[in-house]
Write a protein that holds these residues in place. Structure first.
Motif, short mmCIF file in Angstrom:
data_model
loop_
_atom_site.label_atom_id
_atom_site.label_comp_id
_atom_site.label_asym_id
_atom_site.label_seq_id
_atom_site.Cartn_x
_atom_site.Cartn_y
_atom_site.Cartn_z
N LEU A 83 0.83 -1.20 0.00
CA LEU A 83 0.00 0.00 0.00
C LEU A 83 0.86 1.26 0.00
O LEU A 83 0.51 2.27 -0.62
CB LEU A 83 -0.93 0.01 1.21
CG LEU A 83 -2.03 -1.06 1.23
CD1 LEU A 83 -2.82 -0.99 2.53
CD2 LEU A 83 -2.98 -0.89 0.04
N VAL A 84 2.00 1.20 0.68
CA VAL A 84 2.93 2.33 0.65
C VAL A 84 3.54 2.46 -0.75
O VAL A 84 3.66 3.55 -1.30
CB VAL A 84 4.04 2.15 1.71
CG1 VAL A 84 5.09 3.26 1.59
CG2 VAL A 84 3.45 2.13 3.10
N LYS A 85 3.89 1.33 -1.33
CA LYS A 85 4.47 1.32 -2.68
C LYS A 85 3.51 1.92 -3.70
O LYS A 85 3.91 2.71 -4.57
CB LYS A 85 4.80 -0.12 -3.07
CG LYS A 85 5.27 -0.31 -4.51
CD LYS A 85 6.65 0.26 -4.75
CE LYS A 85 7.15 -0.10 -6.13
NZ LYS A 85 8.49 0.47 -6.40
N ALA A 89 -1.05 4.42 0.88
CA ALA A 89 -0.70 4.76 2.27
C ALA A 89 0.60 5.54 2.26
O ALA A 89 1.45 5.34 1.38
CB ALA A 89 -0.57 3.50 3.12
N ASN A 90 0.76 6.43 3.22
CA ASN A 90 1.98 7.23 3.32
C ASN A 90 3.02 6.61 4.23
O ASN A 90 4.20 6.99 4.18
CB ASN A 90 1.64 8.63 3.84
CG ASN A 90 0.70 9.38 2.91
OD1 ASN A 90 -0.47 9.57 3.22
ND2 ASN A 90 1.20 9.80 1.77
N ALA A 91 2.60 5.67 5.07
CA ALA A 91 3.54 5.02 5.97
C ALA A 91 2.97 3.70 6.44
O ALA A 91 1.75 3.52 6.51
CB ALA A 91 3.84 5.91 7.18
N CYS A 92 3.86 2.77 6.75
CA CYS A 92 3.48 1.47 7.31
C CYS A 92 4.06 1.38 8.72
O CYS A 92 5.24 1.67 8.93
CB CYS A 92 4.03 0.34 6.44
SG CYS A 92 4.02 -1.30 7.23
N VAL A 93 3.22 0.98 9.69
CA VAL A 93 3.67 0.80 11.06
C VAL A 93 3.37 -0.64 11.47
O VAL A 93 2.24 -1.10 11.34
CB VAL A 93 2.96 1.77 12.03
CG1 VAL A 93 3.53 1.62 13.44
CG2 VAL A 93 3.11 3.21 11.55
N SER A 94 4.39 -1.34 11.96
CA SER A 94 4.22 -2.75 12.30
C SER A 94 4.99 -3.10 13.56
O SER A 94 6.07 -2.58 13.81
CB SER A 94 4.73 -3.63 11.14
OG SER A 94 4.74 -5.01 11.51
N ALA A 95 4.40 -3.99 14.36
CA ALA A 95 5.09 -4.53 15.54
C ALA A 95 5.61 -5.94 15.26
O ALA A 95 6.01 -6.65 16.17
CB ALA A 95 4.14 -4.56 16.74
N GLY A 96 5.60 -6.32 13.99
CA GLY A 96 5.93 -7.69 13.62
C GLY A 96 7.41 -8.00 13.55
O GLY A 96 8.27 -7.21 13.97
N ALA A 100 11.82 -9.84 8.86
CA ALA A 100 10.89 -9.96 7.74
C ALA A 100 10.41 -8.59 7.28
O ALA A 100 10.22 -8.36 6.08
CB ALA A 100 9.69 -10.83 8.16
N LEU A 101 10.20 -7.68 8.22
CA LEU A 101 9.75 -6.33 7.86
C LEU A 101 10.82 -5.61 7.05
O LEU A 101 10.51 -4.97 6.04
CB LEU A 101 9.43 -5.54 9.13
CG LEU A 101 8.78 -4.17 8.92
CD1 LEU A 101 7.38 -4.33 8.32
CD2 LEU A 101 8.72 -3.39 10.23
N MET A 102 12.06 -5.73 7.46
CA MET A 102 13.15 -5.09 6.72
C MET A 102 13.32 -5.73 5.35
O MET A 102 13.46 -5.03 4.34
CB MET A 102 14.45 -5.19 7.52
CG MET A 102 15.67 -4.63 6.78
SD MET A 102 15.53 -2.88 6.38
CE MET A 102 16.00 -2.14 7.95
N ALA A 103 13.30 -7.06 5.29
CA ALA A 103 13.48 -7.75 4.01
C ALA A 103 12.35 -7.42 3.04
O ALA A 103 12.58 -7.17 1.86
CB ALA A 103 13.56 -9.26 4.24
N THR A 104 11.12 -7.39 3.55
CA THR A 104 9.97 -7.09 2.71
C THR A 104 10.00 -5.63 2.26
O THR A 104 9.73 -5.33 1.09
CB THR A 104 8.65 -7.38 3.46
OG1 THR A 104 8.66 -8.74 3.91
CG2 THR A 104 7.45 -7.14 2.57
N GLY A 105 10.34 -4.74 3.17
CA GLY A 105 10.43 -3.33 2.82
C GLY A 105 11.48 -3.09 1.74
O GLY A 105 11.25 -2.33 0.79
N ARG A 106 12.60 -3.76 1.89
CA ARG A 106 13.67 -3.57 0.91
C ARG A 106 13.29 -4.17 -0.44
O ARG A 106 13.60 -3.61 -1.49
CB ARG A 106 14.95 -4.22 1.44
CG ARG A 106 16.18 -3.91 0.62
CD ARG A 106 17.44 -4.39 1.31
NE ARG A 106 18.62 -4.06 0.54
CZ ARG A 106 19.86 -4.33 0.92
NH1 ARG A 106 20.06 -4.93 2.09
NH2 ARG A 106 20.89 -4.01 0.16
N PHE A 107 12.61 -5.31 -0.42
CA PHE A 107 12.22 -5.96 -1.67
C PHE A 107 11.14 -5.17 -2.40
O PHE A 107 11.20 -4.98 -3.62
CB PHE A 107 11.71 -7.38 -1.38
CG PHE A 107 11.23 -8.12 -2.59
CD1 PHE A 107 12.12 -8.71 -3.46
CD2 PHE A 107 9.86 -8.22 -2.88
CE1 PHE A 107 11.68 -9.39 -4.59
CE2 PHE A 107 9.41 -8.89 -4.00
CZ PHE A 107 10.33 -9.47 -4.87
#
Length: 326
Positions: A83-85, A89-96, A100-107
């Motif tokens: 959604l950010v891509k 959405a302007n930002a994604c916030v996750s407690a997960g 995985a969050l870094m890898a997914t964000g980078r990909f």
């Protein structure tokens, strides 16, 4: 859907945050059943300012990042970053799951041009104000060029988000003397010193709290160890104070007399107030909350995402990096 508690914390925190921010629209990403089950008790009605975007999968907190990236393409984490891509959405916030969050964000989002690796940055309470420290765990091994990039990103966060006109940048080392440290920090010092950043030299661990430096740059291994040490020390001190103040009736009286000071200190150093670490260097905004976050803590992570979105942090990083390389 992530974190130790999932929707029972993230949904109430989001609703509470939105009540105090009339211009914010929220998208809750996850399984319909879990989210609806939390919305109903709070009397929250879906509409233009609040909607649910479904996802059918959830990334486990201990799931390997590569596995999540490959097999969880409809996870709440992946959908939120998509959604950010797409600009929805302007930002994604996750407690997960952090990895995985870094890898997914980078990909999905890719890195800003000129940035090789994203880094995790957060504010740390110091004697005078705050210190911004990165990397806090994304990159266990870094080159001198990576540390220069971290210095640029830390400068933008300290300047744009927290109003520091000319952030003082230091490189974490085993001593402040110029000859100390390995070849990586030595080479990084030369690069940062030659840049247009306000470089103040090497700093040691105790300088993180001194208030004499605004941005502390280090590799993710050292940064994460330092951060966890700080958190452990804070928890130990709180526990020790509680034990001493409740040891006998006389101590209870002392606790009552000093309650205003203790309450002020508790509020000032409450780690929940500083929750929300930014994954800087990505072309979009991704904020990582502590997995153990409660409602107050997760709400503060959302606040970090809002500020970064309003300030346009990725764009500011790209601009400053271009100026450094010009």
């Amino acid at each position: 859907m992530g974190g130790d508690h999932g929707p029972p914390v993230t949904v109430p925190a989001a609703l509470d945050f939105q009540r105090s921010s009339s211009d914010v629209n929220l998208v809750l990403v996850g399984t319909d059943a879990a989210i609806s089950g939390e919305l109903a008790p709070h009397g929250a009605a879906l509409g233009p300012r609040l909607r649910v975007h479904p996802a059918t999968q959830v990334v486990g907190m201990d799931e390997p990042p590569a596995q999540a990236l490959r097999f969880k393409k409809d996870s709440s984490m992946r959908v939120a970053i998509n959604l950010v891509k797409s600009g929805e959405a302007n930002a994604c916030v996750s407690a997960g799951n952090t990895g995985a969050l870094m890898a997914t964000g980078r990909f999905v989002l890719k890195t800003i041009e000129g940035i090789d690796r994203p880094a995790i940055i957060s504010r740390i309470r110091a004697r005078h104000g705050h210190t911004h420290m990165l990397d806090l765990g994304a990159n266990s091994e870094c080159s001198a060029e990576h540390l220069l990039q971290f210095a640029v990103m830390g400068t933008v966060v300290a300047s744009d988000m927290h109003g520091i006109a000319k952030p003082r940048v230091g490189i974490l080392n085993i001593g402040s003397e110029e000859m100390k440290g390995d070849s990586v920090v030595q080479d990084a010092a030369k690069l940062v010193s030659a840049s247009k950043l306000n470089y103040v030299g090497f700093v040691e661990g105790d300088d993180i709290f001194s208030g004499d430096v605004d941005v502390v740059v280090t590799d993710g291994f050292t940064g994460n160890v330092a951060l966890k040490t700080m958190e452990g020390l804070a928890n130990m001190l709180v526990g020790a104070l509680k034990t001493e103040y409740t040891r006998n009736p006389l101590r209870y009286v002392g606790a009552a007399a000093s309650w205003p000071v203790l309450r002020s200190l508790r509020r000032e150093f409450d780690p929940r107030t500083y929750n929300g670490a930014s994954m800087v260097g990505l072309s979009g905004i991704v904020i990582k909350s502590h997995g153990s976050a409660d409602v107050l803590s997760f709400r503060n992570a959302i606040r970090v995402g809002l500020i970064e979105a309003r300030k346009g942090v990725p764009t500011q990083i790209a601009n400053l990096l271009g100026a450094q390389l010009a």
